[in-house]
Scaffold this motif. Sequence first.
Motif, PDB file in Angstrom:
ATOM      1  N   ASP A  52       0.833  -1.205   0.000  1.00 25.07           N
ATOM      2  CA  ASP A  52       0.000   0.000   0.000  1.00 25.07           C
ATOM      3  C   ASP A  52       0.862   1.248   0.000  1.00 25.07           C
ATOM      4  O   ASP A  52       0.563   2.241  -0.669  1.00 25.07           O
ATOM      5  CB  ASP A  52      -0.902   0.027   1.249  1.00 25.07           C
ATOM      6  CG  ASP A  52      -1.979  -1.038   1.192  1.00 25.07           C
ATOM      7  OD1 ASP A  52      -2.060  -1.721   0.157  1.00 25.07           O
ATOM      8  OD2 ASP A  52      -2.720  -1.174   2.175  1.00 25.07           O
ATOM      9  N   ILE A  53       1.948   1.212   0.802  1.00 28.38           N
ATOM     10  CA  ILE A  53       2.816   2.384   0.892  1.00 28.38           C
ATOM     11  C   ILE A  53       3.518   2.614  -0.449  1.00 28.38           C
ATOM     12  O   ILE A  53       3.608   3.756  -0.924  1.00 28.38           O
ATOM     13  CB  ILE A  53       3.814   2.200   2.053  1.00 28.38           C
ATOM     14  CG1 ILE A  53       3.034   2.230   3.379  1.00 28.38           C
ATOM     15  CG2 ILE A  53       4.887   3.274   2.041  1.00 28.38           C
ATOM     16  CD1 ILE A  53       3.802   1.763   4.571  1.00 28.38           C
ATOM     17  N   ASP A  54       3.978   1.527  -1.092  1.00 29.39           N
ATOM     18  CA  ASP A  54       4.588   1.654  -2.422  1.00 29.39           C
ATOM     19  C   ASP A  54       3.601   2.285  -3.398  1.00 29.39           C
ATOM     20  O   ASP A  54       3.946   3.200  -4.148  1.00 29.39           O
ATOM     21  CB  ASP A  54       5.005   0.274  -2.954  1.00 29.39           C
ATOM     22  CG  ASP A  54       6.154  -0.310  -2.163  1.00 29.39           C
ATOM     23  OD1 ASP A  54       6.832   0.475  -1.458  1.00 29.39           O
ATOM     24  OD2 ASP A  54       6.378  -1.530  -2.232  1.00 29.39           O
ATOM     25  N   GLU A  55       2.364   1.778  -3.378  1.00 29.67           N
ATOM     26  CA  GLU A  55       1.350   2.285  -4.295  1.00 29.67           C
ATOM     27  C   GLU A  55       1.065   3.762  -4.020  1.00 29.67           C
ATOM     28  O   GLU A  55       0.912   4.557  -4.945  1.00 29.67           O
ATOM     29  CB  GLU A  55       0.068   1.450  -4.164  1.00 29.67           C
ATOM     30  CG  GLU A  55      -1.131   1.930  -4.953  1.00 29.67           C
ATOM     31  CD  GLU A  55      -0.970   1.775  -6.464  1.00 29.67           C
ATOM     32  OE1 GLU A  55       0.081   1.261  -6.894  1.00 29.67           O
ATOM     33  OE2 GLU A  55      -1.892   2.193  -7.194  1.00 29.67           O
ATOM     34  N   ALA A  56       1.040   4.128  -2.724  1.00 32.76           N
ATOM     35  CA  ALA A  56       0.783   5.527  -2.368  1.00 32.76           C
ATOM     36  C   ALA A  56       1.880   6.426  -2.931  1.00 32.76           C
ATOM     37  O   ALA A  56       1.608   7.474  -3.527  1.00 32.76           O
ATOM     38  CB  ALA A  56       0.698   5.674  -0.853  1.00 32.76           C
TER      39      ALA A  56
END
Lengths: 267, 285
Positions: free
Chosen positions: B122-126
Motif C-alpha cells: 500500500d505504501i509503495d502504491e501511495a
Amino acid sequence: MTDVALPRRWKKPPLIKSAFLRWSLGLGAAIYLALVIQTTPVNWARVWEGIPRGARFIAAFFPPDFVTRSAEIIEGISESLWMTVVATVIGIALSVPFGIGAAKNIAPAPVYYFCRGFLAVSRSFQEIILAIFFVKLFGFGPFAGVVTLSVATIGFYGKLLAEDIEDMDMGQAEAVRATGSSWLQWINYGVQPQVMPRMIGLGLYRFDINFRESAVIGIVGGGGIGATLNTAFDRYEFDSAAAILLVIIGIVMICEYGSGYLRKWVQ
Amino acid sequence: MLRIKGLTKRYRTGDLALKGIDLDVPDGQVMALIGPSGAGKSTVIRCINRLVEPTSGSVALNDVEITRLGSGELRRARRRMGMIFQEYALVERLSVMENVLSGRLGYVNFWQSWLRKFPQADIDEAFRLLSRVGLDHMANKRADELSGGQRQRVGICRALIQNPELLLVDEPTASLDPKTSRQIMRLIKELCEERKLSAIINIHDVMLAQMFAERIVGLQLGAIVYDGPPTGLTAAVLTKIYGEEDWSATIRKVDEDAPDEADDNAIAKAMPPASLERDRMAGLN
C-alpha cells in the motif's frame, strides 16, 4: 430637484414587540430588585467590627511558614498530585465513549439521549456534594477523592468533546466514510484529527481544575492537600496555611503556562 | 458496468430530489453530469455509494445490488468506488500520506490503521500515485499546508489507491482557478484512461464538461433531460437543462471563464454563443 422626499426613518426594532409587556417587565424587574436589596440584612456595625479582625487574620498569614509543617505539606501535595493525575486519566478515558455517544451528528437518537442524560446528571452535582457522598460511601481518604474527580471529569470533558464533534467539518468525515472504512477507522481518521488539539488543551485545563478541586474536597475528607490545609486552619497555624496556599497557586500557574505552551505545540 | 434503475430520493424535508433516474454507465466511460444547482447531481452520486440512502430504485455495480447491502457488505462495495470531493474534503490535520493511505481503510483492520502500520504494498502504491501527480516530495506535509490544486490531487490519489472500478467525482473544480481546473480535469481523464475506469463527474462548468467528457447527461429538477455526446449540447439543449434565464447567464460565464490568454478571449468574442462546440473549447487550451 424640486420634490423633497421625506427622509425615511429607521429604528432598531425592540426585542419585545408589545410596548405594554416591555414596560411592565422592566418595571417589575426594578421593583423586585429594590425589594431584594431591602431584605438583605446588612449590619453596618458588624461590618465595622469585622474589618480589623480581617486585617489581623491576614496579618497572621505573614510570613508564610514552609518549614514547620514541611513534611505534611510535601505529603499532601504529592497525594493531591497523584489523585489529580489518576482522576484526570480515568475521567477522560471514560468520557470518550460518552462524548462520542452524545454528539448528535454521529450517534443514533437513543444513544444520543442516553449519553446526554448521563453527562447532564454527572455535571449537575457540584464536586463538594459528590465528595461528601463518596466519602460516606468509601470512607475518608484519597480513594473517595479520586472517584469524585473522575465523575466530575466525565461530565465536563464528555460534554465538551460532544460539542466539538458536533462542530467538526462533516465533509472530511464523509470522505473517510466513502473509502469503505469501518466505524472505528472512521472515528480514528475522520473525527479524531479534527477534535484532537482542542481536546488536548481541555485535558490540561481539566487537570488544573482537578488539582484545585482536590484542595477543596480534602476539606470534606477526600484526602490530598485539602486535608492538610484544613488541619492547619483548625490549629490556627495560619502561617503554614499561607504556605500551602502559595504552593497551590504556584502549581496552578505552572499548569497554566505549561498548557499554553503545549497547546501551541500541538496546533 | 453501473446500472441505475428508477432511482428516487425524497429528503426528510419532503423535497423530491430525484424522480426515478435510469442511467447505465459502461466500463471505461467518462461521463459528465451537468445541471443547475439543486438539480440533484450530488444526490445521484451519493446515492450510488449510499452516503445518502435512496428512497427507492436500484443501483447495481457489476451486478452487485448496492441498495440492499448490509453494513459490512456496503463497506466492501464502497472500496470499489473512489470518490473525489468538492473542496477536496481532505482531513486537514492528517499528513498527505495519511490522507492517501486512508483510501486503504476498507482493506486493513482497525489496529493496522490505528498504528499506521499499512502493508508495504500500500505504501509503495501511495508513493507511486503521489509521484504520478507530482506530489511525492510532499508526503509528510500536513494537508492544510497545500494549495487548492495540490489538495485536489491528493484527493485523487486517495480515491485511486482504493483500486476502484468506478470514480464518483463531485464538483472537482468548484474552488479552483480556470487553469488548475483544466489540469485537474485532464488528470482525472488521463487516469481513467490509464486504468480503464468509468467515472461520473458532477460539474457545473459546461465548458469543462464538453472538453473532458465523452458523454454528457443533463439533469434538471431530479430528472434526466439530455443524454448524449458533448457535440449535441446546443443552445436549445442548454435551455432545456438550465432554463431560459439561466442559459444566458451561462453564456456570460463561459465568456468570463474562458480567457486564460488574450487570443482565447478574441476567439470567444468572435464566435456566436450558440455554437458552443467541443472542438473550439478544446482549442482554447
